[in-house]
Design an enzyme around this catalytic site. Sequence first.
Site, mmCIF file in Angstrom:
data_model
loop_
_atom_site.group_PDB
_atom_site.id
_atom_site.type_symbol
_atom_site.label_atom_id
_atom_site.label_comp_id
_atom_site.label_asym_id
_atom_site.label_seq_id
_atom_site.Cartn_x
_atom_site.Cartn_y
_atom_site.Cartn_z
ATOM 1 C CG ASN A 73 -5.946 -8.858 28.907
ATOM 2 O OD1 ASN A 73 -7.121 -8.566 29.137
ATOM 3 N ND2 ASN A 73 -5.602 -10.003 28.361
ATOM 4 C CD GLU A 84 -11.304 -16.661 28.612
ATOM 5 O OE1 GLU A 84 -10.174 -17.119 28.892
ATOM 6 O OE2 GLU A 84 -11.503 -15.440 28.393
ATOM 7 C CD GLU A 143 -8.235 -14.135 33.367
ATOM 8 O OE1 GLU A 143 -9.391 -14.411 33.759
ATOM 9 O OE2 GLU A 143 -7.795 -14.493 32.266
ATOM 10 C CD GLU A 200 -4.494 -14.677 29.159
ATOM 11 O OE1 GLU A 200 -5.617 -14.629 29.678
ATOM 12 O OE2 GLU A 200 -4.241 -14.196 28.036
ATOM 13 C CG ASP A 244 -8.376 -10.595 31.523
ATOM 14 O OD1 ASP A 244 -7.273 -10.127 31.860
ATOM 15 O OD2 ASP A 244 -8.498 -11.572 30.758
ATOM 16 C CG ASP A 251 -6.539 -7.636 25.806
ATOM 17 O OD1 ASP A 251 -5.531 -6.908 25.828
ATOM 18 O OD2 ASP A 251 -6.512 -8.841 25.533
ATOM 19 C CE LYS A 289 -11.717 -13.198 31.082
ATOM 20 N NZ LYS A 289 -10.693 -14.264 31.124
ATOM 21 C CE LYS A 311 -10.209 -9.990 27.531
ATOM 22 N NZ LYS A 311 -9.064 -10.806 27.950
ATOM 23 C CG ASP A 337 -2.742 -20.873 27.145
ATOM 24 O OD1 ASP A 337 -3.451 -19.924 26.780
ATOM 25 O OD2 ASP A 337 -2.155 -21.626 26.343
ATOM 26 C CG HIS A 367 -6.344 -18.181 28.464
ATOM 27 N ND1 HIS A 367 -5.400 -18.373 27.477
ATOM 28 C CD2 HIS A 367 -7.015 -17.064 28.127
ATOM 29 C CE1 HIS A 367 -5.493 -17.405 26.588
ATOM 30 N NE2 HIS A 367 -6.460 -16.595 26.944
ATOM 31 C CB ALA A 368 -10.488 -21.250 26.291
#
Lengths: 446, 446
Positions: free
Chosen positions: A260, A392, A284, A311, A258, A35, A228, A230, A334, A361-362
């Site tokens: 990150n 997730e 996210e 997360e 997301d 990501d 989702k 990235k 998380d 979050h996973a």
Amino acid sequence: MNQSAPSLDTRAARIVALDTLDVRFPTSRELDGSDAMNPDPDYSAACVTLRTNHPDLCGHGFVFTIGRGNDVQKAALDALSEHVAGLSVDAVVNDLGGFARRLTGDSQLRWLGPEKGVMHMAIGAVVNAAWDLAARLAGKPLWRYIAELSPEEIVAAIDFRYLSDALTRDEALAILRAAVPHRQQRIEQLLAEGYPAYTTSPGWLGYSDEKMQRLAREAVADGFRTIKLKVGLDAADDVRRCRLARETVGPDIAIAIDANQRWDVPDAIAWLKQLIAFDIAWIEEPTSPDDILGHAAIRRAVAPMPISTGEHTHNRVMFKQLFQAGAVDLVQIDAARVGGVNENLAILLLAAKFGVRVFPHAGGVGLCELVQHLAMADFVAITGRKEDRAIEFVDHLHEHFIDPVVIREGRYIAPTAPGFSAEMKQTSLRDYAFPQGVAWQTDSGA
Amino acid sequence: MNQSAPSLDTRAARIVALDTLDVRFPTSRELDGSDAMNPDPDYSAACVTLRTNHPDLCGHGFVFTIGRGNDVQKAALDALSEHVAGLSVDAVVNDLGGFARRLTGDSQLRWLGPEKGVMHMAIGAVVNAAWDLAARLAGKPLWRYIAELSPEEIVAAIDFRYLSDALTRDEALAILRAAVPHRQQRIEQLLAEGYPAYTTSPGWLGYSDEKMQRLAREAVADGFRTIKLKVGLDAADDVRRCRLARETVGPDIAIAIDANQRWDVPDAIAWLKQLIAFDIAWIEEPTSPDDILGHAAIRRAVAPMPISTGEHTHNRVMFKQLFQAGAVDLVQIDAARVGGVNENLAILLLAAKFGVRVFPHAGGVGLCELVQHLAMADFVAITGRKEDRAIEFVDHLHEHFIDPVVIREGRYIAPTAPGFSAEMKQTSLRDYAFPQGVAWQTDSGA
């Protein structure tokens, strides 16, 4: 280890050791987890086992990391050994709140946080291992073990320090008590229906457009209702990928994105305005996980695009403020970042009070296995909601677990084996132990 | 090691190793550092040395801890070894910003924070050691080394990521450039006048009223204009001790108080309202260091009592928000908590922009030695202010340092030896190394 409930007299059982192991998977060779901030993760686990003097009775936990530093996490786990060795198993499982406070309350270790980073994650893993032990002893999967505790037992597990301006013990009790009459029906519903999942598998930045589209089509065919992607490396790429994804899945599938933590606040606002047209389900981690006010500013500027983070949110005090500041529309939790099940229960209760949906979050290694239990306990014992949220799912590394997640038609099937699903296979522990395992002998890895 | 500037050709110098050592002082035997959250600290340092291939050229740094967990900090320092071994000394000291980003930017290690806790403190210590190396090479004390860098060199050392909504590079440059014409005069002023200190020595919770009053009188006689008392264990005790302290020192000496994170927000408000009568200079750490909105709420409720925090504030993003939220009247900075000199420069520039005074945190072991350099660099190159602020002083453990702080008439005398004053004596390192040093052989310690 035997997955059925050990039928033994545990009155004399004691924790005799805290065993730790540095386990790493060379995932950077495939770019599966790439990501905008994490280009080459080697998904890893600093594993901990609470070993007792009964050969069939252990508690398992781990800290998830992405490679380097997993040895530091292992050292932090080792530092907790003196707090657990010799404890009575009964005393631990009957006072999981006291057990957690014994670890978070060590004033000398607390200096290393407080309640954040390496030391707090280590405490979380040991606390999670104690919950695993408790659920195994009770012969129940953890979600059900939690969901069948009394409201008083649940609040006794929670440290309300620093929360009372947002959630008191009495308010938490009221939320939990309101759910009690519905628990049995919800348990049956969960066992019959499962819990919604969403998938990040199509969306890694290392993938070509074609691979992303193919995986997105497969995700929809597999029953997922949310995917989702990235984002955050290149704005034009993100516009193109969001458009392609929307064209691929049609208007009825939710698309989350997301970043990150890639952006500063002004950058996030400018970038996200270019993506509003694609009906984004949520953005996210647009910026630093520490930046509560920054998330609030972004949320105001790009409304109605929903904002989320969590997360990397390091403890309940930060979640409290995300809610108080109106900084998020939804949050991730998380299972292996904060101080264990206890602190996640506090966070779930805070989210319930503030009416914020939780999308756990996973991914990584083992995070799906853990966090499903928390989401399901939330459904039964706290919110009674599951169809407006999802856990997730990344289809990755589950083969290393003794009780891996089961996904069917885009839904997590409720686990039934006793415990927290945290235990890895002995063969995996042997082969991926770092640096001595065979997986790290064939080439130099990272 | 030779304290004068090594006269050697450094063009070929390389960092050959990152040496680490776990050093602990058995201070819990005396209760000298007792406060409401830390009843029995063993002041400790996870020491790091950047060793070069020149025997007279090293850089020194450390993470301060209070005992258990110092081994975890050492493991985190060791994890950074691969990032520094083999680097050219010239390349490091000429790009201290790049050096710090090399460490904070390791995506795998970043997962363990990000930028908080054990891993971030370890990075801070290694970064500080690199600044020590740079200042030694230049033959200057660190405060002067920083103060004589160009504004462009200073901003090049700073990571502005996540700051641009509050402080841009250009704004920082403008603040630094405005100070340039005054630098020389301020350097002379600093060398002549020193920098104000305040003392916490009278105020530890373990002390009797009589000992507190005697030490308070001595502090005033020694020239200190501000003293600080620890509070937070018992409200009636705190009222009595604040009254006694005020009676002892009279109306012209400032009395600060420090709760070391003891309270929830509602408790802090109720407790502090009982202490308003004693003309408190500031209340430090009333609640969780993570609780930005909580500090803002307390500040509104107990105005005009000034609110502060910062010694546990884990990075620049949190300081940014403390300022944006109007949560504090003043802040502490800590030289060994955040990501080193670089991040503290960002925090000092943020404080300057928001007009918030800085009262650096010190005490423990070696924190006075380090942080004096940052406060003095701030005076010369950033704010030009020193008489409306003060550096904490605790007269403790300085004998272990090769270049210990010098306090005269309640003021820090500007250091003149090259470097960051971080190096401990070899005899101290030998005797207090944990667990093998003689200090830990005589009895079981903690």
